[in-house]
Motif scaffolding. Structure first.
Motif, short mmCIF file in Angstrom:
data_model
loop_
_atom_site.label_atom_id
_atom_site.label_comp_id
_atom_site.label_asym_id
_atom_site.label_seq_id
_atom_site.Cartn_x
_atom_site.Cartn_y
_atom_site.Cartn_z
N GLU A 525 0.73 -0.87 -0.48
CA GLU A 525 -0.01 -0.15 0.24
C GLU A 525 1.28 1.19 0.47
OE1 GLU A 525 -3.92 1.19 2.50
OE2 GLU A 525 -2.14 1.51 3.74
N ALA A 526 2.13 1.43 1.03
CA ALA A 526 2.70 2.34 1.22
C ALA A 526 4.03 2.44 -0.53
CB ALA A 526 3.81 2.42 2.35
N ALA A 527 4.03 1.40 -0.91
CA ALA A 527 4.85 1.63 -2.18
C ALA A 527 4.30 1.43 -3.11
CB ALA A 527 5.81 0.14 -2.25
N ASN A 528 2.74 1.47 -3.77
CA ASN A 528 1.63 2.16 -4.20
C ASN A 528 1.46 3.29 -4.10
OD1 ASN A 528 -0.35 1.31 -6.81
ND2 ASN A 528 -1.30 2.63 -5.42
N SER A 529 1.43 4.20 -2.84
CA SER A 529 0.87 5.56 -2.75
C SER A 529 1.96 6.48 -3.09
CB SER A 529 1.16 5.37 -0.63
OG SER A 529 0.81 7.28 -1.18
N ASN A 530 3.74 5.87 -3.08
CA ASN A 530 5.04 6.38 -2.85
C ASN A 530 4.43 6.53 -4.61
OD1 ASN A 530 5.48 6.69 -0.60
ND2 ASN A 530 6.62 4.84 -0.95
N ARG A 531 4.81 5.60 -5.21
CA ARG A 531 4.54 6.51 -6.75
C ARG A 531 3.52 7.23 -7.20
NH1 ARG A 531 6.52 1.84 -5.58
NH2 ARG A 531 8.27 0.61 -6.83
N LYS A 532 2.29 7.77 -6.61
CA LYS A 532 1.12 8.87 -6.70
C LYS A 532 1.89 9.95 -6.32
CE LYS A 532 -2.66 5.35 -6.07
NZ LYS A 532 -3.64 5.56 -5.15
N GLY A 533 3.95 10.54 -6.20
CA GLY A 533 4.06 11.89 -6.73
C GLY A 533 4.57 11.78 -7.34
N GLN A 534 4.26 13.19 -7.97
CA GLN A 534 5.10 13.57 -9.37
C GLN A 534 6.40 13.96 -9.10
OE1 GLN A 534 3.18 13.87 -12.51
NE2 GLN A 534 1.42 11.87 -10.93
N GLN A 535 6.83 14.34 -8.43
CA GLN A 535 8.26 14.58 -7.71
C GLN A 535 9.00 13.59 -7.22
OE1 GLN A 535 7.41 17.29 -9.53
NE2 GLN A 535 8.85 18.67 -8.88
N THR A 536 8.43 12.74 -6.72
CA THR A 536 9.19 11.02 -5.91
C THR A 536 9.92 10.51 -7.27
OG1 THR A 536 7.09 11.12 -4.55
CG2 THR A 536 8.68 9.36 -4.36
N ILE A 537 11.41 10.42 -6.98
CA ILE A 537 11.94 10.26 -8.09
C ILE A 537 12.45 8.49 -7.57
CG2 ILE A 537 13.70 11.94 -8.69
CD1 ILE A 537 15.85 11.15 -7.39
N GLY A 538 11.87 8.28 -5.88
CA GLY A 538 12.11 6.94 -5.68
C GLY A 538 11.99 6.34 -4.36
N GLU A 539 12.28 5.04 -3.65
CA GLU A 539 11.92 5.46 -2.63
C GLU A 539 13.01 3.91 -1.57
OE1 GLU A 539 7.59 3.43 -3.49
OE2 GLU A 539 9.03 1.30 -3.81
N ALA A 540 13.07 3.68 -0.51
CA ALA A 540 13.40 2.96 0.73
C ALA A 540 13.02 2.49 1.50
CB ALA A 540 15.08 2.80 0.33
#
Length: 780
Positions: A525-540
């Protein structure tokens, strides 16, 4: 006479060739034959090897050892008048005083970065003794500064990383830590103009002449690719003044370069030869990579290809042994990260071992290198030491192609604006040639990249609506605290019947399927949410492995694998997010993948989750088709590369669940789980993750005793007590013994001082068939 003359000429030529190619530099592992004692015990010296932890701790660390301990070693070394002798300590936790032959050589503060000691002035021709006093008590003057009892990780005492004895000529290539010179010291490589047809840049070499006379010299640079093809560059002749240093910069260009990337981590071996008076005075070799790392208006690019970065956080801790693990163990952790579907790791919350970075280079794992720190901002002395640590981190790691971001800030710490300016400036000064993207958890213009944790935003949007011009963000932590603190939002109402401890991502394997599936769902759920940010280039995500922390008397269990590196369901979720067409090295896991996240017992969820990177999945129960489905796409999965598959079963029927994955209508992968029957036997396994046990120096691997039924199915509820024993071979078992199985698996660590002959391990438990496994040395 002609025969004699011909042989004389041959011998002269042979001598000349050998003299030209003689190498003055030696680097020897200095970890054997030490003695150790803790000051508190007032005991006799015990024989140990380095890496070494000051005390073997319990699995759950409470009242971890903090205090003073001593190390000593007797050694001989050739101490020619034209030679230099150094000791290089990769890491000592956390204050070290070093004596050579009872003369104080140095004091070093800080446990996560190396230091180097010039021992030349203190040496005798024979019978030298080194003594090292090590203290890991709380100290607010250097990083991390925060008292252990309040800290979210542990800093284990001892000389816990490698020590090397290095000898060089008195005209030599320096070490960047020892040189302590801004943007200099040792070898500094940077390619600033890179495309598929050509890469050009510089190699900067810092030399020192400790002779009393001026020296004439030149440099030869040899680049060798992974297929043995060589390129050679030569510098102009130059002079190095007596008792002085000098920096030489060489331009280099490579046609059709083999670029380093996450799927093809091509590396070159760079050899630098320092030649003076027709002799090779010094030779320095290092693996490097050529890659282009950029943040553009529309995202992150590696080698001009856009990439959404998917990764994890990791602490370098091992159970019982703390930080004192081998280079091979570091590699095995890195390969587990890559096999989990990740192409990035954030070094939480300190610089990790050099061997771990080497593994990231080799495996194609991008890295955020991190300054030591967590929720602590100290006095002027602390801040000064923090700035120096930034410089030393950059000097140590600047040539690693894996390092793309530099967390030159103190994690979750309220820093002053002046400090942040100095911190970012220090990193930029040390890396003026490129590869200098600075990052901070505070949204501050002094840094290039904003790296908040997901929980630093507010539910339900978190960072999806962040918009600050072209400024990009990288979600440096997610999936744990926002659920632990119960503010996640999205789809939690569907799980209204969950107890508070069931909602969290902090789930041990012993907590069972329902809670492990909840953990996996939280990460999804959190990973999916992160990808909805237009300015987000990645995640850990937080975090790769369960770990200990000073402030809490239990394991932090939000790892997608437990502290023994045994995967949870969330591990399979992340594995499934790598595309099936990705090709990796044969030692790595890639291609079509499929995992049934269910043990299929009477208490198992009837909604059967299947994690796969396939287009469609068929599920069978006892060879009867349950259904064929496409991925389940909803508000918690609509941005994922590969949403999970969920099959709703009417009821539980004992037997076998089999799932088959299809791509373009073709079956490409399958997986099955069987309902476990009654416990019958033990099956033994061990993990080397494609890295053979070191034959010459200490190494450690996990050995797993699986409680199974007659068919070999692990009993997921088994807690049998298992006793491990060595039947033959020179080794040591580390950990609780006997030990209760957790979720059907009991684990112990096998530590080998060296590995020349086979080792047999036995595991026994009441009313179960015993098991023996033989581990043989690699033939490679």
């Amino acid at each position: 006479m002609k025969f004699i003359l011909r042989n004389v000429l041959f011998l002269i030529l042979l001598f000349f060739v050998e003299d030209i190619n003689s190498q003055s530099r030696t680097k020897v592992n200095f970890g054997l034959d030490w003695e150790f004692k803790r000051e508190e015990t007032n005991s006799n010296w015990e024989k140990i090897t380095i890496p070494h932890t000051a005390r073997i701790e319990n699995l759950v660390v409470i009242k971890q050892f903090q205090g003073t301990c001593w190390y000593q070693k007797k050694f001989d070394v050739v101490n020619s008048k034209n030679k230099k002798v150094f000791l290089y300590f990769e890491g000592v936790m956390q204050e070290a005083d070093v004596w050579i032959n009872d003369q104080k050589a140095t004091n070093h503060k800080g446990g996560y970065l190396p230091f180097m000691v010039d021992v030349t002035p203190f040496l005798k021709s024979k019978g030298n003794t080194i003594k090292v006093k090590v203290n890991n008590e709380d100290n607010p003057d250097f990083l991390p500064g925060k008292p252990l009892k309040d800290l979210d990780f542990n800093y284990y005492g001892g000389i816990y990383r490698n020590v090397y004895l290095i000898t060089t000529d008195k005209l030599y290539i320096t070490n960047p830590i020892q040189a302590n010179t801004k943007a200099s010291g040792g070898i500094y490589v940077n390619f600033n103009d890179i495309n598929k047809s050509k890469a050009s840049g510089i190699v900067q070499v810092h030399l020192k002449n400790e002779f009393a006379v001026e020296k004439n010299a030149n440099l030869t640079f040899i680049l060798t690719d992974n297929q043995g093809k060589k390129l050679e560059f030569k510098s102009e002749a130059f002079r190095v003044n007596a008792n002085s240093g000098r920096t030489i910069t060489q331009n280099i260009a490579i046609e059709n370069p083999k670029l380093w990337s996450i799927y093809n981590p091509n590396r070159y071996n760079l050899e630098v030869q320092l030649i003076s008076n027709n002799k090779v005075a010094d030779v320095y070799s290092e693996k490097i990579g050529i890659r282009k790392s950029e943040i553009k208006e529309d995202g992150y690019y590696l080698n001009d290809e856009k990439l959404y970065i998917t990764g994890t956080n990791q602490h370098q801790e091992y159970p019982y042994l703390g930080y004192a693990i081998s280079d091979e163990a570091q590699y095995r952790d890195a390969i587990k990260i890559k096999n989990a579907g990740f192409d990035f790791v954030r070094m939480s919350h300190y610089p990790h071992a050099e061997a771990f970075l080497d593994a990231c280079d080799e495996l194609g794992i991008l890295v955020m290198n991190s300054l030591t720190g967590w929720q602590f901002f100290g006095n002027e002395t602390f801040q000064k030491n923090a700035i120096q640590d930034i410089r030393e981190m950059a000097r140590r790691d600047r040539n690693h192609p894996s390092v793309i971001f530099w967390e030159a800030s103190l994690n979750e710490t309220q820093m002053t604006d002046d400090f942040m300016k100095l911190a970012s400036k220090a990193l930029k000064e040390e890396l003026p040639l490129g590869n200098n993207c600075t990052a901070s958890w505070i949204d501050n213009d002094n840094y290039d990249l904003f790296i908040p944790a997901r929980q630093h935003g507010k539910a339900p949007d978190y960072w999806t609506k962040y918009n600050k011009g072209n400024r990009k963000i990288f979600i440096a932590e997610y999936g744990d605290w926002e659920y632990y603190a119960q503010n996640a939002g999205f789809n939690q109402t569907e799980f209204a019947n969950l107890k508070e401890e069931e909602r969290t991502s902090r789930q041990l394997r012993a907590h069972g399927e329902k809670r492990l599936l909840q953990q996996a769902y939280n990460f999804q759920e959190a990973a999916n949410s992160n990808r909805k940010g237009q300015q987000t280039i990645g995640e850990a995500n937080w975090v790769m492995f369960d770990y200990n922390r000073g402030y809490s008397p239990d394991l932090e269990s939000s790892g997608i694998s437990d502290i023994f590196r045994i995967p949870k369901f969330a591990y399979a979720f992340y594995q499934s997010q790598r595309d099936a067409n990705v090709v990796l090295d044969a030692n790595l896991i890639a291609g079509p993948l499929l995992t049934i996240a269910n043990n299929w017992t009477e208490t198992s969820p009837l909604n059967v989750a299947v994690y796969s990177n396939c287009d469609e999945v068929e599920l069978y129960l006892n060879d009867v088709l349950v259904g064929k489905q496409k991925p389940l796409i909803n508000e918690s999965s609509d941005r994922l590369n590969h949403p999970p598959f969920v099959f709703k079963m009417d009821k539980f029927v004992a037997g076998t669940l089999r799932a088959e994955g299809f791509i373009n209508g073709k079956k490409v992968v399958s997986n099955l789980v069987k309902t476990p029957e009654k416990p019958s036997k033990i099956e033994l396994a061990y993990d080397i993750s494609s890295k053979p046990i070191n034959p010459d120096f200490p190494d450690m691997i996990f050995v797993y005793a699986k409680i199974t039924d007659e068919n070999g199915t692990v009993i997921p509820t088994a807690t049998n007590e298992v006793t491990f024993s060595l039947w033959n071979g020179k080794a040591e078992l580390i950990g609780a013994n006997p030990v209760k199985a957790e979720a059907g698996i009991a684990t112990i660590i096998l530590k080998t001082p060296h590995f020349k002959k086979a080792i047999a391990i036995n595991a026994a438990s009441l009313n179960l068939q015993t098991a023996t496994v033989e581990i043989k040395p690699s033939l490679k």
